[in-house]
Structures are given as C-alpha cells and as structure tokens.
Design an enzyme around this catalytic site. Sequence first.
Site, PDB file in Angstrom:
ATOM      1  N   HIS A  90       0.829  -1.216   0.000  1.00 43.82           N
ATOM      2  CA  HIS A  90       0.000   0.000   0.000  1.00 43.82           C
ATOM      3  C   HIS A  90       0.860   1.261   0.000  1.00 43.82           C
ATOM      4  CE1 HIS A  90      -3.576  -2.371   0.481  1.00 43.82           C
ATOM      5  NE2 HIS A  90      -3.110  -2.945   1.566  1.00 43.82           N
ATOM      6  N   ARG A 118       7.788  -5.160   2.765  1.00 45.17           N
ATOM      7  CA  ARG A 118       6.499  -5.797   2.477  1.00 45.17           C
ATOM      8  C   ARG A 118       6.278  -5.714   0.980  1.00 45.17           C
ATOM      9  NH1 ARG A 118       0.442  -4.710   4.786  1.00 45.17           N
ATOM     10  NH2 ARG A 118       0.657  -2.688   3.776  1.00 45.17           N
ATOM     11  N   GLU A 163      -4.482 -12.398   7.568  1.00 43.56           N
ATOM     12  CA  GLU A 163      -5.395 -11.244   7.623  1.00 43.56           C
ATOM     13  C   GLU A 163      -6.731 -11.522   6.933  1.00 43.56           C
ATOM     14  OE1 GLU A 163      -3.458  -7.839   5.767  1.00 43.56           O
ATOM     15  OE2 GLU A 163      -2.581  -9.065   4.188  1.00 43.56           O
ATOM     16  N   ASP A 176      -7.208  -5.512   7.835  1.00 45.26           N
ATOM     17  CA  ASP A 176      -7.875  -6.454   6.920  1.00 45.26           C
ATOM     18  C   ASP A 176      -8.593  -7.553   7.685  1.00 45.26           C
ATOM     19  OD1 ASP A 176      -7.645  -5.648   4.199  1.00 45.26           O
ATOM     20  OD2 ASP A 176      -5.490  -5.940   4.346  1.00 45.26           O
TER      21      ASP A 176
HETATM   22  C1  3PY Z   1      -3.587  -4.648   7.856  1.00 47.78           C
HETATM   23  O1  3PY Z   1      -3.818  -4.221   9.003  1.00 47.78           O
HETATM   24  O2  3PY Z   1      -4.430  -5.221   7.144  1.00 47.78           O
HETATM   25  C2  3PY Z   1      -2.257  -4.479   7.300  1.00 47.78           C
HETATM   26  O3  3PY Z   1      -1.985  -4.985   6.242  1.00 47.78           O
HETATM   27  C3  3PY Z   1      -1.275  -3.663   8.086  1.00 47.78           C
HETATM   28  O4  3PY Z   1      -0.343  -3.090   7.281  1.00 47.78           O
HETATM   29 MG    MG Z   2      -3.581  -5.790   5.168  1.00 47.85          MG
END
Ligand code: 3PY
Ligand code: MG
Length: 256
Positions: free
Chosen positions: A46, A71, A150, A176
């Site tokens: 992101h 990342r 996530e 997420d």
């Molecule tokens: C999330 O919280 O989904 C993330 O990917 C944190 O960077």
């Molecule tokens: Mg995320």
Amino acid sequence: MTFVSLAARLAKGSPALSAWIAMPDPLVAESAARAGFDCVTLDMQHGLHDAISVMRGIGAVTLAGRSTIVRVPVGDFAMASRALDMGASAVIAPMINSADDATALVAATKYPPVGQRSWGPTRTIQLQGVEAADYLATANMTTLVFAMIETVEAMTALDAILAVPGLDAVFIGPSDLSIALSAGANVDPMRTDNQEAASLIRTRAHAAGKKVGIFALNGAQARLYRMLGYDFIAVGVDAAYFALGAATMLSEARRD
Ligand code: 3PY
Ligand code: MG
C-alpha cells in the site's frame, strides 16, 4: 552503528519496534533508521515503494546500522527474493491464505534444501561485507520470512500455514482481519473479536515455534502489543510521524 539483523535481535528474545515507510525516498527511510526505531519496514503493497526505491532505501537503512524489512505486493514472491538480494533482513508477504501460498513464498526466499531461492545476493554481500560462501551457509537462518494472516481463509488454514517448513514468522494485518471478520461491515483493529483472533494467532504461532508480528496504528497500540508478547511490532506510518511532529511543534509555537 553496528548492524544487527532482525533475526539476531528476535533470537535473543528482544521485541523489535519497526518504522513503517510508505514514502519512496531513501532519505525518509534513513531518517526513520536514525530516529531510534529498531528496524525499518518499506511498504510496496500500500506504500509508494517500487523496486528501485526499495534498493536505495535498504542501502540507506543498512548504512545507518539498522535492518530493513520489505512488504512486497500481493503474490509477488519474485520481489520477495529480489528484496533479499538487495539486502533486506526480512520480507513480509500479504494475504497468505493457504499452506500452498506459504510454500510458494518459502520456495522463493530460502535456498535449497528448504526452498528454491535463486542465487544472486550481490548487493547484500557488498552492503553487509560478508563472503558469498558465508552468506549461502547462513542466509536461511539470518533472513526471515513473514506470512501475513489477515483473512478468514488464513485463519481457517492457520495450523497448515504454521506447519510449512522454512516459514519463520507470521505478521497479523489487523485492519484487513477486522474487515474480514465483520464480513466487510467495518475496519476496527481494536474490536474485541479481532483482538481475540489476533491473540489466538499469536498463541498458536508461538506454540509452533514461529515469531509473530503485528501492525499498530499508534504508540499506544504498539505498547499494548509489546506487553502482550508480540515479537515484531510496526509502529504507525511515516505520514503520521510527520503530522504528529508538525502538530506538536505548531501547537507549541502558537501557544500564547
Ligand atoms: C492490515 O492491518 O491489514 C495491514 O496490512 C497492516 O499493514
Ligand atoms: Mg492488510
């Protein structure tokens, strides 16, 4: 500053507090490294980083004595391998939803016999001042691979993901995860069911001998996660460091 890899720090049982950098300039990454964070994460998912800014950022952070984590974008395991070649100490791969995803990630990032990482760490060797043979002998231990948990799918497949040989750690994406657990109703990392899910992931991962990371939106959340026993905690984002610093200075400057 002597360079300490993230793996060495976590092996000693010391938690690591990482900066999270979205701005694609090495000066920002270096400033974070010199501001006191234990390590610096560059975000290609992101954040605005690309392969060139990651290469420059890793150099700046390493020369400031800190380790760099990258990342990568969703599914881009080739970039995970490249980030390690560029000198990253660890990679974080988002949206790992199955043992097959985790196996493909490990294949790209660990040398045989664990995986099939292809040889070419020229920049790492130069930056860290190690011999090629020593890097080959130690890289599988000294570089860490994090699978992001996530989604509901990842929660369901958690034990199978944790059982993948060569996977060092998981990293919880609490935003997420909160969206997934509420079927899209809201994003709220601190929601009770979300924190319970995160604790379950942490407990199971530790039981499987894996390190556990998590993303914190601010210092208070990061402190909570440190107290709960997370090993690697990302603390806020670069835009927030800038905004918070500016707001603090301006309110001081404008006080009558
Ligand atoms: C999330 O919280 O989904 C993330 O990917 C944190 O960077
Ligand atoms: Mg995320």
